[in-house]
Structure formats: structure tokens, C-alpha cells
Design an enzyme around this catalytic site. Structure first.
Site, PDB file in Angstrom:
ATOM      1  CG  LEU A 180      25.395  51.436  71.705  1.00  0.00           C
ATOM      2  CD1 LEU A 180      24.177  52.217  72.138  1.00  0.00           C
ATOM      3  CD2 LEU A 180      26.526  51.624  72.711  1.00  0.00           C
TER       4      LEU A 180
ATOM      5  N   GLY B   3      20.316  41.713  69.468  1.00  0.00           N
ATOM      6  CA  GLY B   3      19.524  40.647  70.077  1.00  0.00           C
ATOM      7  C   GLY B   3      18.405  40.288  69.139  1.00  0.00           C
TER       8      GLY B   3
ATOM      9  CE1 TYR C 102      18.657  45.300  70.249  1.00  0.00           C
ATOM     10  CE2 TYR C 102      18.054  43.770  72.007  1.00  0.00           C
ATOM     11  CZ  TYR C 102      18.961  44.644  71.433  1.00  0.00           C
ATOM     12  OH  TYR C 102      20.176  44.853  72.043  1.00  0.00           O
TER      13      TYR C 102
ATOM     14  CE  LYS D  33      14.159  47.504  66.907  1.00  0.00           C
ATOM     15  NZ  LYS D  33      13.068  46.988  67.721  1.00  0.00           N
TER      16      LYS D  33
ATOM     17  CG  ASP E  27      10.417  37.961  74.415  1.00  0.00           C
ATOM     18  OD1 ASP E  27      10.545  36.802  74.871  1.00  0.00           O
ATOM     19  OD2 ASP E  27      11.139  38.414  73.509  1.00  0.00           O
TER      20      ASP E  27
ATOM     21  CE  LYS F 238      14.377  37.356  74.660  1.00  0.00           C
ATOM     22  NZ  LYS F 238      14.242  36.632  73.426  1.00  0.00           N
TER      23      LYS F 238
ATOM     24  CG  ASN G 220      14.365  41.257  76.016  1.00  0.00           C
ATOM     25  OD1 ASN G 220      15.249  41.471  75.188  1.00  0.00           O
ATOM     26  ND2 ASN G 220      13.260  40.593  75.736  1.00  0.00           N
TER      27      ASN G 220
ATOM     28  CG  ASP H 259      12.858  43.079  72.111  1.00  0.00           C
ATOM     29  OD1 ASP H 259      11.927  43.588  71.444  1.00  0.00           O
ATOM     30  OD2 ASP H 259      13.433  42.034  71.786  1.00  0.00           O
TER      31      ASP H 259
ATOM     32  CB  THR I 172      13.277  32.773  75.496  1.00  0.00           C
ATOM     33  OG1 THR I 172      13.755  33.769  74.631  1.00  0.00           O
ATOM     34  CG2 THR I 172      14.384  31.814  75.841  1.00  0.00           C
TER      35      THR I 172
ATOM     36  CG  ASP J 143      36.832  60.877  52.703  1.00  0.00           C
ATOM     37  OD1 ASP J 143      37.947  60.819  52.133  1.00  0.00           O
ATOM     38  OD2 ASP J 143      36.170  61.926  52.810  1.00  0.00           O
TER      39      ASP J 143
ATOM     40  CB  SER K 219      40.101  63.361  49.326  1.00  0.00           C
ATOM     41  OG  SER K 219      39.633  62.017  49.273  1.00  0.00           O
TER      42      SER K 219
ATOM     43  CD  GLU L 123      30.306  20.511  75.952  1.00  0.00           C
ATOM     44  OE1 GLU L 123      30.401  21.018  77.065  1.00  0.00           O
ATOM     45  OE2 GLU L 123      31.287  20.341  75.196  1.00  0.00           O
TER      46      GLU L 123
ATOM     47  CD  GLU M  99      36.571  18.509  61.832  1.00  0.00           C
ATOM     48  OE1 GLU M  99      36.992  17.512  61.225  1.00  0.00           O
ATOM     49  OE2 GLU M  99      36.387  18.531  63.077  1.00  0.00           O
TER      50      GLU M  99
END
Ligand code: PIT
Length: 491
Positions: A56, A59, A61, A79, A170, A172, A175, A191, A214, A397, A401, A444, A482
């Protein structure tokens, strides 16, 4: 069901409230129900009760899969946590305790949990919607009104947590996930892996220890280890800021620079995207991203005119496309980082699969490459991600079988695994390659990934060594092959 008491006295209710601080109800039959004691550890085998399905979400977590509760047919989420990967057992126990006690429409619910000697399984509410920012950028326009509807739910969730002595620490955008794909879906906080239980009656700074969050949304007092639950309100202010303009209030080229900007704590509404934003919205943000003693509590923020009237006074109904472009770019950077980390993780999980192959070989006594599911289940005691793998194998399977050819199975799984993750990375790469040239600038990527991302690129020298290795012609651009090679080199 525990904690039922046929004759719950006011004293009992008070006591239970004090113990759990959560959801103590006296029903009309006088039965006392404490949610925290209703969510119990299930001592049976997970597989007897649940069938595990597709992934589903994932992250910081870990990974969450969908699952079906066999007795009720209910769709839930699971989880799976490998015990030996848990770094801080006490913190993990706190996470479970918190999830056990919280019960609010904007907070992810936990139904029950299982534990065996290798793993712990948290059975959670199933959410099929996307993360907050991903939903916002899917839209062409995102108005202040829409932002207010979402932000009100965020505040309700925080208010509930704080009232119940839980500080998330936390907060953010990743979450917050939507329960469903519907337009009017509820949003849920997830989380609680870094959360703390605090004493809501205490006004002093409990000096809760810093976890690793974060940096964009972290409050300056968390950086100096002297903070309380109000740090969540700062993070909420930062989330609202990004929702309205598309970039965070404190930024920098890498984590160190972002943290420095947070420490200084100066931000502005000077970009042109702020021109048409209502004064109420700016006022609310300024009362959240400020010194802790001036900061609004969640309860106070819910009474703020911008939230109360759901941004009734916003001048324009729609944010323009420029704003969305900012948020898209920001989100692309975040996704690129995540894709790279996830890709690197598959490289290690292929090693786990190699280990699996050896386990299969030891089960397969006649060496014909075929084993029965039963043999497999019995022989898989020592294997990582056992539940996930068993679910995949049952799917393998196809003729029913009961026998599977593990060589084919492993080949398929490995290939699919790497292929899918490479595909994620390719998509992230494409988002960067705006002119479709098949190349992106190294600068970048460097910016998007930052340094010290999950400890992969520790310092500038290491980064430069990688670049010279990959960008042989030294034009400062690399192509996708690369780019992939770069991560493989790094292992
Ligand atoms: C999803 C879908 C879903 C639930 C989750 C994520 C929940 C994740 C989560 C993680 C934690 C925690 C609580 C919830 O404490 O149905 O994408 O670490």
C-alpha cells in the site's frame, strides 16, 4: 475483551482515564470500555487470521501491505517489522502503546498486533489515498479553501494527540495520507515511530530527546534538545506554508544548510506567490512558525479565523499554475531522494533473496527444483520477510497444485523487484529531464539527493569521486544508464 466492569463507578472512570488518558467510555449499560485494553496482542499465528496482499505504501516507517481479515473479510493494512532491525526497542514499544491508545478519525487506527520470535505485525486501518502533497499536485489548482479544509483536519489530529499526551515529533507531509481516493476523503496522521508520551499537565520543557526528523519541518527548539509538544505546531505551520506557496519556509542545498536556516528562524512572504494569499493565512502561519511561548496551541489554531471560516476571506479562489509548479518541483526532488533510497534498498534485498535460494535448496531433498508449499512454510523459519514471501509464493502456485518451482520463482521475484524499483527511479529521472533530452544535470541530482542521505553519500569528496567515475566526458550531465550505474558503484 478486557477492562469491562459491570458497575463502573465515577472513580473507576477517573482512574482508567488517568491510566490511559484515552477513550474511556461509560456505556448505557454501565460497562467501562478502555480502548487501550481492547487492542490486544493476538497470540495466534498471523496467517491463520489474515491473508497478506499488495503493497500500500512505504516511507521512513518501512513498508505497509494490504491484508484481509479472514473471519470478517475486512480489508486492513499490515506493517511488518523485523525484530532484529529494530534499533530502539523501548521507542518501538512506545509506538505500539501510542497506537493502542489513539482513536480519532484523523489518526491511523491500529486493530491489533501479532508477535512471533522474529517479527511484529501491526494491523492498521487501510488507507488507499495518496500522501498529502501528491494529492495536491495531482490537481491543476489548489485553493486556500481546500488548504483550510485539509489543515483543519491536521489540527484536529494534533489537538487530539496533544490532549492525550502524545507528541508526534515528526510531522511532515509524507506522514499525512488520505483514507480513500475520493475527493472528500479524510486525512490521517501516520508514523508514530518517533513519538513521545508527555505529561500534558506539565508546562515545563521536558527536554524530550531529539530524534532524526526531516529538517524542513523541524522546530529550532528540537535542534537544541529543549522542547515540548509545541514542536508539532511549528511543523504544522511549515506544512501550511508549503501548501500555500509550493516551497518550504526554510531551505538550503543540503540538510546542514536547511538546519542552519531553521536555527536562524527567519522566513518571509515575499515571493510573488504570496501576493494573493489572504492576510488571515499569513497571520496563522506567523503564529505557528514563531517562538514557542508565542506559538498557538492546536486548540487555539482551530479557533483562528482562517481555519474557522475555512478561508472565507481568501481573495482568489484558485492558486495559479505557477504555485503548483513550485510544489511539483519540490515534490519531485523529494521523490527522487526516496526513489534512490528505495532502489539502494533493493540491492540489499536481492542479497536476502540469494539467502532464500539456499534455504530452498536445503528443503528440496531430491534436488528437482520443486517443493511443496507445506515444506516451504515449515522450512522458512529463518527467513526474512517471511510473510511477504509466503504471500507471493502462494500466488506463484498458479495451478493450485501446491507445488512450486523455486528457481523460476526466485528468478521472477528478483527480476520483478529490481525491475519495479528501477522503474521508479526511471520515473523520478524523467521528472527531472524536463526537455526530454535523456540527460539530467549532475548539479540537480546533487541538490535533490543532498548529502548524507541515509548515510549513502557522506561527503562532498565521495560525491565528486562518484561523479567523475560516471560522467566520463565531464559535461556535467548524465543519462539514465549512468545514473543507475552510479548507485551500483556505490554499493
Ligand atoms: C499506508 C497505508 C495504510 C497505513 C499506513 C500507511 C500506516 C503506516 C504507519 C506507520 C507507522 C505507524 C503508524 C502507521 O506508527 O493503510 O500507506 O510507523
Amino acid at each position: 475483551m478486557e477492562a469491562t466492569n459491570a458497575d463502573a463507578s465515577a472513580e473507576d472512570v477517573k482512574k482508567a482515564k488517568k491510566e490511559s488518558k484515552i477513550s474511556v467510555k461509560r456505556t448505557n449499560t454501565g460497562i467501562l470500555i478502555k480502548k487501550s485494553t481492547m487492542i490486544v496482542q493476538n497470540f495466534r499465528d498471523l496467517q491463520e487470521e489474515y491473508k497478506i496482499g499488495e503493497k500500500l505504501g512505504s516511507g521512513s516507517y518501512g513498508v505497509v501491505n494490504s491484508c484481509t481479515h479472514l473471519t470478517t473479510g475486512q480489508e486492513r493494512a499490515v506493517k511488518i517489522i523485523e525484530k532484529k532491525k529494530i534499533k530502539n526497542i523501548a521507542q518501538f514499544r512506545t509506538e505500539i502503546k501510542i497506537l493502542q491508545t489513539l482513536d480519532h478519525p484523523n489518526v491511523i487506527k491500529m486493530y491489533e498486533f501479532f508477535e512471533n520470535d522474529k517479527e511484529i505485525f501491526l494491523i492498521l486501518e487501510k488507507c488507499t489515498g495518496s500522501e498529502l502533497f501528491d494529492r495536491v499536485i495531482e490537481k491543476e489548482f489548489f485553493s486556500e479553501k481546500e488548504a483550510a479544509v485539509v489543515f483543519k483536519q491536521i489540527l484536529q489530529a494534533i489537538n487530539y494527540c496533544h490532549n492525550n499526551g502524545v507528541c508526534h515529533r515528526d510531522l511532515k507531509p509524507e506522514n499525512f495520507i488520505f483514507a480513500t481516493k475520493e475527493e472528500d476523503s479524510d486525512i490521517k496522521i501516520i508514523d508514530f515511530g518517533l513519538s513521545k508520551i508527555f505529561d500534558p499537565s506539565s508546562t515545563s520543557y521536558a527536554a524530550m530527546k531529539t530524534g532524526c526528523g526531516t529538517p524542513y519541518y523541524i522546530s529550532p527548539e528540537v535542534l537544541t534538545h529543549n522542547y515540548n509538544h509545541m514542536c508539532d505546531m511549528w511543523s504544522a505551520g511549515c506544512i501550511l506554508y508549503v501548501l500555500l506557496c509550493g516551497y518550504p519556509p526554510f531551505f538550503g542545498d543540503d540538510d546542514r544548510e536547511i538546519i542552519e536556516a531553521v536555527r536562524i528562524g527567519e522566513f518571509d512572504f515575499e515571493g510573488e506567490e504570496w501576493e494573493d494569499v489572504s492576510v488571515e493565512a499569513k497571520d496563522l502561519i506567523s503564529r505557528l512558525i514563531c517562538k514557542p511561548e508565542l506559538r498557538l496551541t492546536a486548540k487555539e489554531a482551530l479557533k483562528h479565523p482562517w481555519v474557522k471560516t475555512l478561508a472565507k476571506n481568501s481573495k482568489k479562489d484558485k492558486l495559479n499554475k505557477m504555485d503548483m509548479a513550485h510544489l511539483k518541483k519540490f515534490q519531485n526532488h523529494q521523490k527522487m531522494k526516496q526513489a534512490a533510497i528505495t532502489f539502494m534498498a533493493t540491492q540489499t534485498s536481492s542479497k536476502d533473496i540469494e539467502h532464500l535460494k539456499r534455504v530452498f535448496e536445503s528443503i528440496d531433498r531430491n534436488g528437482d527444483g520443486n517443493i511443496t508449499l507445506k515444506e516451504l512454510k515449515d522450512g522458512m523459519k529463518d527467513v526474512k520477510n517471511k510473510e511477504e514471501l509466503l504471500a507471493i509464493m502462494e500466488g506463484a502456485d498458479t495451478d493450485g497444485s501446491g507445488t512450486i518451482n523455486y528457481t523460476e520463482f526466485i528468478a521472477a521475484t528478483m527480476e520483478q523487484n529490481t525491475y519495479l524499483k528501477e522503474d521508479n527511479l526511471r520515473n523520478a529521472f524523467k521528472m527531472f529531464d524536463k526537455d526530454n533530452s535523456g540527460k539530467i544535470s549532475i548539479d540537480e541530482i546533487k541538490q535533490a539527493l543532498g548529502y548524507g542521505t541515509e548515510g549513502q553519500i557522506e561527503d562532498e569528496d565521495e560525491w565528486n569521486r562518484l561523479i567523475t567515475e560516471v560522467d566520463r566526458d565531464g559535461d556535467g550531465e548524465i543519462d539514465f544508464e549512468e545514473f543507475i550505474a552510479m548507485w551500483k558503484v556505490n554499493l
